[in-house]
Design a protein around this motif. Structure first.
Motif, PDB file in Angstrom:
ATOM      1  N   PHE A 177       0.826  -1.204   0.000  1.00 58.53           N
ATOM      2  CA  PHE A 177       0.000   0.000   0.000  1.00 58.53           C
ATOM      3  C   PHE A 177       0.866   1.262   0.000  1.00 58.53           C
ATOM      4  N   GLN A 178       2.026   1.202   0.610  1.00 57.39           N
ATOM      5  CA  GLN A 178       2.928   2.352   0.539  1.00 57.39           C
ATOM      6  C   GLN A 178       3.426   2.568  -0.878  1.00 57.39           C
ATOM      7  N   GLU A 179       3.671   1.481  -1.604  1.00 58.02           N
ATOM      8  CA  GLU A 179       4.098   1.603  -2.998  1.00 58.02           C
ATOM      9  C   GLU A 179       2.986   2.127  -3.886  1.00 58.02           C
ATOM     10  N   ILE A 180       1.745   1.940  -3.464  1.00 61.63           N
ATOM     11  CA  ILE A 180       0.615   2.381  -4.286  1.00 61.63           C
ATOM     12  C   ILE A 180       0.115   3.752  -3.857  1.00 61.63           C
ATOM     13  N   LEU A 181      -0.090   3.955  -2.527  1.00 63.85           N
ATOM     14  CA  LEU A 181      -0.722   5.172  -2.026  1.00 63.85           C
ATOM     15  C   LEU A 181       0.236   6.112  -1.309  1.00 63.85           C
ATOM     16  N   GLY A 182       1.502   5.751  -1.172  1.00 59.41           N
ATOM     17  CA  GLY A 182       2.462   6.608  -0.480  1.00 59.41           C
ATOM     18  C   GLY A 182       2.763   7.889  -1.250  1.00 59.41           C
TER      19      GLY A 182
ATOM     20  N   HIS B  94       2.120   9.416  -8.358  1.00 58.65           N
ATOM     21  CA  HIS B  94       2.883   9.626  -9.588  1.00 58.65           C
ATOM     22  C   HIS B  94       1.943   9.923 -10.755  1.00 58.65           C
ATOM     23  N   ALA B  95       0.821   9.180 -10.836  1.00 57.91           N
ATOM     24  CA  ALA B  95      -0.151   9.426 -11.901  1.00 57.91           C
ATOM     25  C   ALA B  95      -0.811  10.789 -11.732  1.00 57.91           C
ATOM     26  N   ILE B  96      -1.089  11.185 -10.476  1.00 52.37           N
ATOM     27  CA  ILE B  96      -1.697  12.505 -10.242  1.00 52.37           C
ATOM     28  C   ILE B  96      -0.759  13.617 -10.677  1.00 52.37           C
TER      29      ILE B  96
ATOM     30  N   GLY C 261       0.321  15.813  -5.469  1.00 57.84           N
ATOM     31  CA  GLY C 261       0.178  14.512  -4.843  1.00 57.84           C
ATOM     32  C   GLY C 261      -0.410  14.585  -3.447  1.00 57.84           C
ATOM     33  N   VAL C 262      -1.046  13.515  -3.041  1.00 60.06           N
ATOM     34  CA  VAL C 262      -1.626  13.389  -1.710  1.00 60.06           C
ATOM     35  C   VAL C 262      -1.083  12.106  -1.081  1.00 60.06           C
ATOM     36  N   ASN C 263      -0.408  12.242   0.050  1.00 63.89           N
ATOM     37  CA  ASN C 263       0.094  11.063   0.740  1.00 63.89           C
ATOM     38  C   ASN C 263      -1.026  10.527   1.631  1.00 63.89           C
ATOM     39  N   PHE C 264      -1.739   9.523   1.135  1.00 63.53           N
ATOM     40  CA  PHE C 264      -2.910   9.013   1.839  1.00 63.53           C
ATOM     41  C   PHE C 264      -2.551   8.391   3.183  1.00 63.53           C
TER      42      PHE C 264
END
Length: 336
Positions: free
Chosen positions: A163-168, A175-177, A184-187
């Protein structure tokens, strides 16, 4: 015709023949003799030998440690031991009930996560099991079931890392945002999204495992009920409401009771691995409160008091939910 035959014809059959034609009176069988305890132990000795290792494990790691809850009533110091520590009664509980802000914060987060678990996380395996059972073929169902079950066998360390690799902050989503021109938003470090991420992790990891139980219950529903309802003109939604859900009701209530009893223990490992990202104020729950105060800060008595209260409340929730299950005609965890 002789006189004997005339008398037989006039008066009916002889007494011995009449008795033969009458229905025999059956005597009630005597109740079976009650087997004594010694006889039952001798009879089931092989089964008891198989159960013995698990029983010893349960006693050694679950029941014997319960005696350590006595430190909730002591000023426990590890170098003095339980016997040498000072007895202070309910002073540790006074710290909790006098409104410790850290405890109240942990309690609030625990209740919030419990609500999320009950309203959002718990129904998803039910819906997924019903969907797979009604829409997909057997081969497709087996494939999807295997894919969804795989995350259950991963440790929380791996799940959190994924999840850190996806939403970190530098993950795939951010990266896509940024590629699209946004910020970017660090969820994982955002207090407003942290509990949503916790729920998403629990759904991704444990939905497949819970779904198996509901699929097994669905396989026990008689298919003739669906055929009869279809002949009567029932739609899919009518069959779902009047056949499928009543067939799952017993399993749903049983699992909900067990989930309710464990509701105050909300994934200690899952939260403690991510607590440094968002901070204790935004992520503290009762389990991490016990760890941070007992192991980290050395307040063993306060931590034990919180754990004891949590256990008592959990038992009360199970008993209350089981009583409600009996009211609705279900067996629950144990029979009345």
């Amino acid at each position: 015709m002789t006189r004997t035959s005339e008398l037989t014809t006039a008066r009916g059959a002889p007494p011995e023949k009449a008795e033969a034609t009458a229905a025999p009176v059956r005597k009630s069988a005597p109740p079976p003799a009650r087997t004594g305890l010694r006889a039952r132990l001798r009879r089931d000795r092989m089964l008891l030998l198989f159960v013995l290792p698990g029983l010893l494990l349960l006693l050694g790691f679950h029941y014997l440690p319960l005696a350590g809850n006595v430190i909730a009533f002591k000023n426990y110091l590890p170098f003095l031991g339980i016997g040498g520590s000072e007895w202070i009664g309910f002073d540790n509980f006074k710290i909790i009930f006098n409104g410790d802000p850290a405890f109240l914060n942990a309690l609030e987060h625990t209740l919030l996560l419990t609500l999320i678990q009950a309203v959002v996380v718990f129904p998803i395996p039910i819906l997924l099991a019903i969907t797979l059972n009604s829409l997909l073929s057997q081969k497709a169902k087996a494939f999807v079931q295997s894919v969804l079950l795989l995350p259950h066998f991963l440790s929380w360390v791996i799940v959190v890392a994924l999840f850190q690799e996806i939403l970190g902050g530098s993950g795939a989503v951010n990266h896509a945002i940024r590629e699209l021109g946004g910020s970017g938003v660090n969820f994982l470090s955002n207090p407003d999204t942290f509990f949503g991420v916790i729920a998403a992790q629990a759904i991704w990891k444990d939905t497949g495992w819970a779904m198996i139980l509901f699929l097994a219950a669905l396989s026990q529903i008689d298919t003739q009920l669906y055929e009869a309802s279809s002949v009567d003109g029932a739609s899919r939604m009518r069959q779902l409401w009047h056949v499928t859900l009543p067939g799952l009701r017993g399993v749903i209530i049983l699992l909900f009771i067990l989930k309710l009893g464990d509701s105050l223990s909300l994934g200690f490992e899952q939260i403690i691995l991510q607590q440094n990202l968002v901070g204790r104020d935004a992520s503290e729950v009762l389990d991490t409160y016990v760890y941070n105060n007992g192991v980290v800060n050395g307040q063993w008595g306060v931590a034990a008091a919180v754990g004891l209260i949590k256990g008592i409340v959990s038992v009360g929730l199970v008993l209350a939910a089981n009583k409600v299950a009996h009211i609705f005609g279900e067996g629950g965890v144990y029979q009345r």
